[in-house]
Design a protein around this motif. Structure first.
Motif, PDB file in Angstrom:
ATOM      1  N   SER A  79      -0.920  -0.488   4.963  1.00 13.03           N
ATOM      2  CA  SER A  79       0.218   0.427   5.068  1.00 13.03           C
ATOM      3  C   SER A  79      -0.229   1.861   4.849  1.00 13.03           C
ATOM      4  O   SER A  79      -0.990   2.146   3.921  1.00 13.03           O
ATOM      5  CB  SER A  79       1.287   0.066   4.028  1.00 13.03           C
ATOM      6  N   LEU A  80       0.253   2.760   5.671  1.00 12.25           N
ATOM      7  CA  LEU A  80      -0.104   4.171   5.535  1.00 12.25           C
ATOM      8  C   LEU A  80       0.481   4.777   4.268  1.00 12.25           C
ATOM      9  O   LEU A  80      -0.127   5.652   3.654  1.00 12.25           O
ATOM     10  CB  LEU A  80       0.380   4.956   6.755  1.00 12.25           C
ATOM     11  N   THR A  81       1.666   4.336   3.862  1.00 13.45           N
ATOM     12  CA  THR A  81       2.316   4.870   2.657  1.00 13.45           C
ATOM     13  C   THR A  81       2.973   3.731   1.882  1.00 13.45           C
ATOM     14  O   THR A  81       3.247   2.659   2.436  1.00 13.45           O
ATOM     15  CB  THR A  81       3.394   5.908   3.006  1.00 13.45           C
ATOM     16  N   VAL A 117      -6.991  -6.073  15.091  1.00 11.81           N
ATOM     17  CA  VAL A 117      -7.217  -6.013  13.647  1.00 11.81           C
ATOM     18  C   VAL A 117      -6.626  -4.697  13.161  1.00 11.81           C
ATOM     19  O   VAL A 117      -6.955  -3.631  13.707  1.00 11.81           O
ATOM     20  CB  VAL A 117      -8.711  -6.103  13.285  1.00 11.81           C
ATOM     21  N   LEU A 118      -5.765  -4.743  12.149  1.00  8.17           N
ATOM     22  CA  LEU A 118      -5.130  -3.535  11.628  1.00  8.17           C
ATOM     23  C   LEU A 118      -5.634  -3.251  10.223  1.00  8.17           C
ATOM     24  O   LEU A 118      -5.632  -4.134   9.358  1.00  8.17           O
ATOM     25  CB  LEU A 118      -3.605  -3.712  11.602  1.00  8.17           C
ATOM     26  N   GLU A 119      -6.069  -1.997  10.022  1.00  4.94           N
ATOM     27  CA  GLU A 119      -6.448  -1.505   8.712  1.00  4.94           C
ATOM     28  C   GLU A 119      -5.590  -0.292   8.393  1.00  4.94           C
ATOM     29  O   GLU A 119      -4.824   0.175   9.231  1.00  4.94           O
ATOM     30  CB  GLU A 119      -7.928  -1.112   8.685  1.00  4.94           C
ATOM     31  N   LYS A 120      -5.744   0.224   7.181  1.00  5.30           N
ATOM     32  CA  LYS A 120      -4.988   1.408   6.809  1.00  5.30           C
ATOM     33  C   LYS A 120      -5.468   2.592   7.637  1.00  5.30           C
ATOM     34  O   LYS A 120      -6.573   3.071   7.478  1.00  5.30           O
ATOM     35  CB  LYS A 120      -5.174   1.707   5.326  1.00  5.30           C
ATOM     36  N   LYS A 135      -7.300   5.762  15.614  1.00  9.55           N
ATOM     37  CA  LYS A 135      -6.827   6.262  14.332  1.00  9.55           C
ATOM     38  C   LYS A 135      -5.322   6.469  14.375  1.00  9.55           C
ATOM     39  O   LYS A 135      -4.770   6.935  15.363  1.00  9.55           O
ATOM     40  CB  LYS A 135      -7.518   7.583  13.990  1.00  9.55           C
ATOM     41  N   ARG A 136      -4.659   6.126  13.267  1.00 10.80           N
ATOM     42  CA  ARG A 136      -3.232   6.378  13.118  1.00 10.80           C
ATOM     43  C   ARG A 136      -3.053   7.569  12.190  1.00 10.80           C
ATOM     44  O   ARG A 136      -3.601   7.602  11.093  1.00 10.80           O
ATOM     45  CB  ARG A 136      -2.526   5.157  12.529  1.00 10.80           C
TER      46      ARG A 136
END
Length: 420
Positions: A79-81, A117-120, A135-136
């Motif tokens: 999660s970003l936040t 694959v999802l990372e922060k 990048k998000r």
């Protein structure tokens, strides 16, 4: 006339309105209001706005919500936040009621079977013979160009997994390749790891599991970043579709095609390769297992061609919960928050179902925008976004309700790190 005005003024003073109530009383009243009503009440005055923003109003509501609860560590890590209690409830309301913005990325004419694959802050996606990392940013948008591109595979990537700084990819025709996620360089390449397509791989620490169309599962050991050695091989006797290591890596499960009168789900010891659990499993011929996901070291979810999602407890060797797709479709992929939420990706129309483990029926259905009917080959999510990998695009569902994500379709990007 004066007496009448005085009577009216006295009457107003004696009238008790909502705004005059003490804060404690208002908090008790607001606990019983629906989410939409609370939104309207918060616009009445500043006092109501600040009261409704208090955590006390949202504590009970946020306890049992799906998707946005951020209870499990692996969801918090991607999660970003960290969401406030009010934000958790607000965003879950969008998930539950199907309110989202859908954006399409990486659209192409060729048809692939991509994985995610999802990372922060980073989304990894396989696309043909490449693995890309986007990048998000803080506005939840994906970068226009990838920050890492892993190329140089001889064939398409069937499956890949990331553990720490290591990426392991399984290719068509049997190759198994290791990469450094930071440098984009190959650390090892086993051209003949299997004799046919590597349909699934998993990695925990120095242990790698690979399953192939050649009907074998192999266990590999990474003694150092540049060396990958085979520990042992297991002949399943059936085409292997999926493999997954348990969280503590002491056992692994293997899902096969369910042909030749062979059970489609197997549990093996990671150190010896011995079957450790005999699952109580009655199956139809061809009811193969396409995806498996460990919830805890003792429980796992499975799905496949028989349109069913099963929750297994390996301590008793039985299915303890069962869910059936409402439209009787094969289930290609699973994603879970390791708590009460899981999503299933179906074989047609880019359809995704949202489920609550405590209920029998699904909560919501999402249809991806796709020109042709496509299976959902890969799927990951965080509290505010759902990413679905279709055969010709990456579809992003934005449930945050904040701002507009970029609607530009991504073309084939220039490489930043290219390895040949």
């Amino acid at each position: 006339m004066i007496d009448q005005e005085e009577d009216e003024g006295q009457e107003k003073k004696n009238t008790l309105n909502l705004e005059s109530l003490p804060t404690d009383v208002l908090l008790c009243i607001f606990k019983f209001c629906e989410l939409e009503l609370l939104g309207r009440i918060s616009q009445v005055c500043k006092r109501f706005y600040w009261i409704i923003n208090e955590d006390y109003v949202w504590i009970e509501r946020a306890k049992n919500i799906l998707v946005t609860n951020q209870i499990s560590e692996h969801i918090r890590n991607r999660s970003l936040t960290t969401l406030s209690l009010k934000e958790k409830c607000r965003i879950y309301y969008n998930w539950k009621n199907g309110k989202y913005k859908e954006n399409i990325y990486l659209r192409q004419r060729e048809k692939y079977m991509p994985k995610l694959v999802l990372e922060k802050g980073i989304l990894w996606i396989s696309r043909g013979s490449s693995i890309l990392a986007y990048k998000r940013d803080k506005d939840y948008c994906l970068s226009r160009r990838p920050i890492v591109v892993l190329e140089g595979q001889r064939e398409d990537v069937c499956h890949f997994v990331k553990c720490g700084n290591v990426i392991i990819s399984g290719e068509r025709y049997g190759a198994l390749v290791g990469w450094s996620a930071n440098t984009g360089k190959k650390t090892f390449e086993l051209k003949n790891g299997h004799s046919s397509d590597v349909n699934s791989v998993d990695n925990v620490g120095c242990l790698i599991i690979s399953g192939s169309r050649d009907e074998t599962v192999k266990v590999w050991n990474i003694s150092d970043p540049s060396t990958c050695e085979e520990s042992f091989s297991i002949d399943i006797g059936d085409r292997v579709c999926s493999v997954a290591l348990s969280p503590n890596a002491d056992v692994f499960c293997c899902g096969s095609a369910g042909l030749h009168n062979i059970s489609p789900l197997h549990i093996f010891d990671s150190a010896s390769g011995i079957s450790v659990v005999n699952l109580d499993y009655s199956f139809r011929n061809g009811a193969g297992i396409l995806d498996v996901h460990w919830e805890t070291p003792q429980t796992l979810l499975s799905c496949g061609y028989d349109t069913l999602i099963r929750l297994w407890d390996i301590r008793i060797g039985r299915c303890v919960s069962l869910w059936e797709d409402p439209y009787d479709s094969a289930i290609y992929s699973l994603a879970s928050d390791n708590h009460n939420t899981f999503l299933s990706g179906l074989s047609q129309h880019g359809r995704i179902q949202l489920w609550d483990k405590r209920k029998k029926d699904s909560i919501q259905t999402y249809f991806s925008k796709t020109r042709w009917s496509s299976p959902v080959y890969g799927m990951v999510f965080d509290p505010s976004h759902l990413f679905a990998a279709l055969d010709q695009s990456l579809n992003v569902f934005d449930f945050s309700g904040r701002g507009n994500m970029s609607k530009n379709l991504f073309s084939v990007p220039h490489t930043i790190i290219q390895v040949i």
